[in-house]
Write a protein that holds these residues in place. Structure first.
Motif, PDB file in Angstrom:
ATOM      1  N   ALA A  85      33.013 -33.460 -13.335  1.00  0.00           N
ATOM      2  CA  ALA A  85      31.600 -34.356 -13.125  1.00  0.00           C
ATOM      3  C   ALA A  85      30.930 -33.901 -14.389  1.00  0.00           C
ATOM      4  O   ALA A  85      30.656 -32.593 -14.666  1.00  0.00           O
ATOM      5  CB  ALA A  85      30.974 -33.838 -12.017  1.00  0.00           C
TER       6      ALA A  85
ATOM      7  N   ASN B 271      36.318 -29.050 -10.823  1.00  0.00           N
ATOM      8  CA  ASN B 271      37.531 -29.829 -10.721  1.00  0.00           C
ATOM      9  C   ASN B 271      37.412 -31.319 -11.131  1.00  0.00           C
ATOM     10  O   ASN B 271      38.344 -31.924 -11.484  1.00  0.00           O
ATOM     11  CB  ASN B 271      38.413 -29.458  -9.457  1.00  0.00           C
ATOM     12  CG  ASN B 271      38.874 -28.074  -9.556  1.00  0.00           C
ATOM     13  OD1 ASN B 271      38.540 -27.141 -10.593  1.00  0.00           O
ATOM     14  ND2 ASN B 271      38.864 -27.356  -8.375  1.00  0.00           N
ATOM     15  N   SER B 272      36.569 -31.832 -10.641  1.00  0.00           N
ATOM     16  CA  SER B 272      36.402 -33.333 -10.583  1.00  0.00           C
ATOM     17  C   SER B 272      35.970 -33.860 -12.225  1.00  0.00           C
ATOM     18  O   SER B 272      36.024 -35.073 -12.563  1.00  0.00           O
ATOM     19  CB  SER B 272      35.392 -33.850  -9.675  1.00  0.00           C
ATOM     20  OG  SER B 272      34.012 -33.489 -10.262  1.00  0.00           O
TER      21      SER B 272
ATOM     22  N   LEU C 211      26.110 -36.784  -7.688  1.00  0.00           N
ATOM     23  CA  LEU C 211      26.678 -35.442  -8.134  1.00  0.00           C
ATOM     24  C   LEU C 211      25.356 -34.531  -8.134  1.00  0.00           C
ATOM     25  O   LEU C 211      25.730 -33.362  -7.810  1.00  0.00           O
ATOM     26  CB  LEU C 211      26.914 -35.533  -9.572  1.00  0.00           C
ATOM     27  CG  LEU C 211      28.084 -36.539  -9.928  1.00  0.00           C
ATOM     28  CD1 LEU C 211      28.378 -36.664 -11.281  1.00  0.00           C
ATOM     29  CD2 LEU C 211      29.292 -36.171  -9.359  1.00  0.00           C
TER      30      LEU C 211
ATOM     31  N   ARG D  79      25.311 -33.221  -4.545  1.00  0.00           N
ATOM     32  CA  ARG D  79      26.595 -32.405  -4.209  1.00  0.00           C
ATOM     33  C   ARG D  79      26.167 -30.852  -4.801  1.00  0.00           C
ATOM     34  O   ARG D  79      26.539 -29.933  -4.205  1.00  0.00           O
ATOM     35  CB  ARG D  79      27.741 -33.189  -4.766  1.00  0.00           C
ATOM     36  CG  ARG D  79      28.392 -34.191  -3.808  1.00  0.00           C
ATOM     37  CD  ARG D  79      29.419 -34.849  -4.626  1.00  0.00           C
ATOM     38  NE  ARG D  79      30.536 -33.923  -4.906  1.00  0.00           N
ATOM     39  CZ  ARG D  79      31.596 -34.522  -5.476  1.00  0.00           C
ATOM     40  NH1 ARG D  79      31.492 -35.262  -6.284  1.00  0.00           N
ATOM     41  NH2 ARG D  79      32.534 -33.542  -5.678  1.00  0.00           N
TER      42      ARG D  79
ATOM     43  N   GLU E 190      34.481 -27.803  -6.559  1.00  0.00           N
ATOM     44  CA  GLU E 190      34.864 -29.272  -6.346  1.00  0.00           C
ATOM     45  C   GLU E 190      34.317 -29.889  -7.409  1.00  0.00           C
ATOM     46  O   GLU E 190      34.783 -31.090  -7.938  1.00  0.00           O
ATOM     47  CB  GLU E 190      34.413 -29.760  -5.005  1.00  0.00           C
ATOM     48  CG  GLU E 190      35.271 -29.231  -3.648  1.00  0.00           C
ATOM     49  CD  GLU E 190      34.573 -29.718  -2.573  1.00  0.00           C
ATOM     50  OE1 GLU E 190      33.771 -30.685  -2.635  1.00  0.00           O
ATOM     51  OE2 GLU E 190      35.171 -29.269  -1.443  1.00  0.00           O
ATOM     52  N   LEU E 191      33.072 -29.635  -7.885  1.00  0.00           N
ATOM     53  CA  LEU E 191      32.227 -30.485  -9.082  1.00  0.00           C
ATOM     54  C   LEU E 191      33.028 -30.201 -10.255  1.00  0.00           C
ATOM     55  O   LEU E 191      33.208 -31.128 -11.252  1.00  0.00           O
ATOM     56  CB  LEU E 191      30.849 -29.974  -8.889  1.00  0.00           C
ATOM     57  CG  LEU E 191      29.980 -30.760  -7.884  1.00  0.00           C
ATOM     58  CD1 LEU E 191      28.513 -29.784  -7.936  1.00  0.00           C
ATOM     59  CD2 LEU E 191      29.916 -32.103  -8.263  1.00  0.00           C
TER      60      LEU E 191
END
Length: 267
Positions: free
Chosen positions: A117, A114-115, A86, A89, A111-112
């Motif tokens: 994380a 929505n994940s 993570l 990213r 992306e992070l």
């Protein structure tokens, strides 16, 4: 009333503060001479994701502010070996942000987010996501991101500054004043943050000018130019207010300074 496009692009989101937040996301969690970014409540730190302990991640973190492309190449190799890292990213997205490739940065941050994380400092993704959206002109979404970040990490001045800019652009002057005062109070008069402080008080001066509170506007523009004498926009705005107040000679002197500094900046 709106902030001109060129002016919006020039507000680059306080790069020093952005780098400070970046450091706060890392394992060390502390920048030299500065305290950690504090959140509303101290909670147990999540465990690192696979690959976050790879020494190449720390190497990339140290250079991403000054050599983003080189950092991204290092991180690409890390992600080949550890696609679930993570931190790697996040740093890739931040590297695009540093290069003003805001669409690429936005996609990486989203992306992070929505994940779902979670990693040390992950609440600050919202801050960078907000600035990427801001620079893309997506102000409503930027405001949502900034508000969410302000709730999670209320001591980050640059987030309140971003909220102030958006409120100012919308003509929500009372809100803009409140947000910018918050940013100003958090920045204080630290020598390390004098440029950021000057930008904030200059924007506060704009609020007061639009409200017709010319004495307050003058005071903020004068403080901005004292704090950062090369803030040529503040000199120009000061000259404009002085002219409205009938102080023609002082206005001409401020305008002359604006022109001299502006020519030097373009030279």
């Amino acid at each position: 009333m709106s902030i001109p496009l060129a002016s919006r692009w020039s507000t680059c989101g306080f790069p020093c503060v952005l780098c400070f937040l970046l450091v706060a996301c890392g394992p060390a969690g502390q920048d030299q001479g500065e305290s950690r970014v504090e959140t509303k409540a101290q909670s147990p730190q999540p465990p690192p994701s696979p690959g976050d302990a790879d020494p190449r991640v720390e190497k990339a973190r140290k250079i991403v502010g000054s050599k983003p492309a080189e950092a991204r190449a290092i991180l690409g190799a890390v992600l080949v070996d550890h696609p679930g890292s993570l931190q790697a990213r996040f740093l890739v997205a931040f590297s695009w942000h540093r290069q003003k490739r805001y669409e690429k940065a936005r996609r990486g941050f989203e992306e992070l987010l929505n994940s779902g994380a979670v990693f040390p400092g992950s609440e600050n993704i919202l801050h960078f996501h907000g600035w990427a959206l801001y620079h893309l002109g997506r102000l409503r979404e930027a405001e949502v991101a900034f508000r969410r970040h302000a709730e999670a990490a209320p001591l980050v001045a640059a987030t309140w500054f971003g909220l102030g800019l958006i409120a100012l652009e919308d003509g929500r002057l009372d809100e803009a004043e409140s947000f910018l005062l918050k940013a100003r109070d958090l920045q204080g008069r630290s020598l390390k943050r004098k440029i950021e402080f000057a930008k904030t008080v200059a924007r506060l001066g704009e609020v007061y000018e639009l409200q017709g509170r010319l004495d307050l506007a003058r005071g903020q523009f004068e403080e901005a130019t004292r704090t950062w004498p090369r803030h040529y926009n503040a000199h120009y705005k000061l000259s404009r207010v002085l002219l409205r107040m009938g102080e023609r000679e002082a206005a001409e002197a401020a305008l002359k300074l604006h022109q001299e500094i502006s020519r030097g900046a373009k030279g």
